[in-house]
Write a protein that holds these residues in place. Structure first.
Motif, short mmCIF file in Angstrom:
data_model
loop_
_atom_site.label_atom_id
_atom_site.label_comp_id
_atom_site.label_asym_id
_atom_site.label_seq_id
_atom_site.Cartn_x
_atom_site.Cartn_y
_atom_site.Cartn_z
N ASP A 138 39.84 43.08 38.10
CA ASP A 138 39.87 43.43 36.50
C ASP A 138 41.35 42.95 36.11
O ASP A 138 41.65 42.17 34.97
N GLN A 139 42.53 43.35 37.03
CA GLN A 139 43.93 43.23 36.74
C GLN A 139 44.00 41.70 36.74
O GLN A 139 44.79 41.07 35.80
N ILE A 140 43.59 41.02 37.52
CA ILE A 140 43.75 39.48 37.63
C ILE A 140 42.96 38.73 36.57
O ILE A 140 43.73 37.86 35.88
N LYS A 141 41.87 39.11 36.05
CA LYS A 141 41.37 38.47 35.02
C LYS A 141 42.30 38.95 33.64
O LYS A 141 42.53 37.76 33.00
N LEU A 142 42.67 40.19 33.45
CA LEU A 142 43.53 40.48 32.50
C LEU A 142 44.70 39.61 32.71
O LEU A 142 45.23 38.96 31.67
#
Length: 566
Positions: A145-149
């Motif tokens: 999720d952090q990488i997508k953000l």
């Protein structure tokens, strides 16, 4: 200052390690003892199982050092002290053993580490490994999720660059200074976003590596009902019966901590309280029960040697030879690797916290967490309070009414600690109401921390529709003058006066035939840039409503086709 454990390699353990009973021996006495040992008849060492417990843990950003203590009564003679059922992935280079026994003539002869296998049924072995894998899967989901953000943020910044640097029909052209300001501003934010993404990707790789080890362990248990562990064997010699108090320390992966912050601004007294926490998790296969906990900013993995600098040579380019045919069929990932690149990829008042004792050195900071802590293996996140920074803060309000009908609050405070506030996530509270969550960069001692508190709902903003007036100019009516007027209504619903900075812009002419006159605002409270953007200072009393105008005229020949105007 807290003494840091030594992390130097010591894979060969045939030499004695430090023991208090041995440190005062003179070289001649040591030599005599060795000669007596060579002529003594061979005797089988007695094996003693160490009844040890974890007493202290030092957690680094990506690993932990475990300190086990034991107390054993031994007879005179040679003994093998066995520390069993330790984590299988101990870093052998980090093993250290220390012991003392009062007036017993204790010597440490040898320290070794070997794999060990414990019987483990489905109910304990596999269940525990599955629990740790599930915790890692949750962590992987959060990192994804952090990488997508991060990817969305990078794409947004690049889109913002493209949208503002490419001239459209209804957008006035940027001046050279404005273009450079744009590139500098977006470049700084893009660099930060790329670095954050790289850090999250590295964390994901570490978690995947740890998960692979656990999967192999689960497979081993499934196949033969055993769980791989490790044991450390310490060979001791005592001149007479004694009680041996010992400490075994080792470094294990699968543990980490990261800084998180709660920032609370109280508008009544104008103070900002910044609470600094360490968020700790571990999947080391050992529960840390009732231990002394230290968090360290040190990075043992980075090494200590100065990097070697190669010469920088510039030469005539050599034509690239065509790539052989078989190589042209390799995948995009392989091509990237061949070229040296990487593959693409409302809260009530709370009780105060008992904070840690920070100790700073030239290279790192450690935090001694008060009391005893219990952190179970499995990856659950646990917060511990490190320190609190509480100082009067400068509150400022800013708005950009052409882009958002909102007033944004920002506070500034200096870091008066003698250690840096590390980069981390910040939860911001304004008068005990949660307002925003954001990332903070590292703030070094004496540097200023600027913290966004989000939108202040107590100050309302309304941008009224555009008013446009058209008239002919010149004796023959050969020219056109367009007058534009924007009105912004700002109301201060707070019980005290506020100071605001309003950001807006005048259009800038790109041709000498287009004459632009700035009508309102004006005065000493206006800071105007060369590209037409300005900052206007405003003061509003409690309950006051103010109408702020942006007014300008644009004059040009009627036969001139002009773009960039609404």
């Amino acid at each position: 200052m807290t003494e840091q454990p030594d992390l130097h390699p010591c894979r060969k353990y045939a030499y004695p390690l430090q023991a208090q009973a041995r440190l005062l021996l003179r070289p001649s006495l040591v030599a005599s003892a060795l000669l007596l040992a060579l002529h003594a008849p061979f005797a089988q060492a007695d094996t003693v199982k160490a009844d040890s417990r974890i007493d202290r843990v030092i957690v680094y950003p990506d690993r932990a050092m475990i300190h086990r203590v034991a107390s054993q009564s031994i007879a005179a003679g040679e003994h093998e002290l066995v520390f069993a059922n330790l984590p299988a992935d101990i870093d052998e280079n980090s093993l250290q053993f220390n012991a003392d026994a009062a007036n017993a003539g204790l010597q440490i002869l040898h320290v070794s580490s070997t794999p060990d296998y414990q019987q483990a049924g489905q109910s304990d072995g596999v269940t525990e490994v599955n629990r740790q894998i599930e915790a890692l899967d949750r962590q992987l989901g959060q990192l994804d999720d952090q990488i997508k953000l991060d990817d969305n943020q990078i794409a947004f910044i690049r889109h913002y660059q493209d949208g503002h640097s490419v001239q459209g029909r209804d957008v006035p052209p940027l001046s050279r200074d404005a273009f450079l300001d744009l590139m500098s501003f977006t470049g700084e934010h893009l660099l930060g976003a790329l670095q954050t993404r790289r850090e999250h990707a590295q964390q994901k790789d570490q978690v995947l590596s740890r998960r692979k080890v656990l999967e192999q362990r689960r497979e081993q248990i499934d196949q033969n009902g055993t769980n791989e562990t490790r044991k450390v064997i310490v060979t001791l010699r005592a001149a007479k019966p004694a009680t041996v108090n010992s400490v075994l320390s080792y470094v294990v992966p699968g543990a980490s901590w990261r800084p998180v912050y709660d920032a609370r601004y109280d508008s009544a007294d104008g103070k900002l309280s910044l609470q600094y926490f360490g968020q700790v998790s571990q999947q080391t296969s050992e529960d840390w029960s009732d231990v002394s906990l230290t968090l360290s900013t040190a990075q043992p993995v980075t090494g200590v040697a100065l990097p070697h600098l190669e010469p920088w040579r510039v030469d005539v380019a050599v034509p690239r030879r065509p790539m052989p045919a078989p190589m042209r069929s390799m995948s995009a990932r392989q091509s990237a690797m061949a070229e040296g690149g990487a593959p693409a990829m409302e809260m009530a008042d709370a009780a105060s916290y008992e904070t840690a004792t920070p100790q700073s050195s030239a290279t790192n900071t450690t935090f001694e967490v008060p009391g005893k802590q219990t952190i179970a293996a499995g990856g659950q996140q646990q917060r511990v309070a490190l320190t609190t920074l509480s100082e009067p803060a400068k509150l400022s309000y800013e708005l950009v009414p052409s882009e958002a009908a909102a007033v944004f609050a920002t506070v500034k405070i200096n870091n008066d600690k003698d250690f840096p506030l590390l980069a981390g996530n910040v939860n911001a509270f304004f008068d005990n109401e949660f307002v925003a969550s954001s990332d903070m960069k590292t703030i070094f001692p004496k540097e200023e921390l600027e913290l966004a508190l989000g939108v202040d709902q107590a100050i309302s903003v309304k941008r009224e529709p555009l008013q446009r007036f058209t008239e002919s100019t010149g004796l023959t009516g050969s020219g056109t003058r367009l007058t534009y007027e924007y009105k912004t209504l700002i109301r201060n619903n707070r019980g005290q006066p506020v100071e605001l900075v309003l950001h807006d812009r005048f259009p800038v002419s790109g041709d000498e035939k287009i004459d632009i006159k700035r009508l309102e605002p004006s005065g000493s409270d206006l800071a105007l840039k060369g590209d037409g953007r300005y900052a206007q200072k405003l003061s509003l009393a409690a309950g006051e409503e103010r109408a702020v105008l942006l007014k300008f005229s644009v004059q040009f020949p009627k036969n001139l086709d002009v773009e960039g105007l609404p």
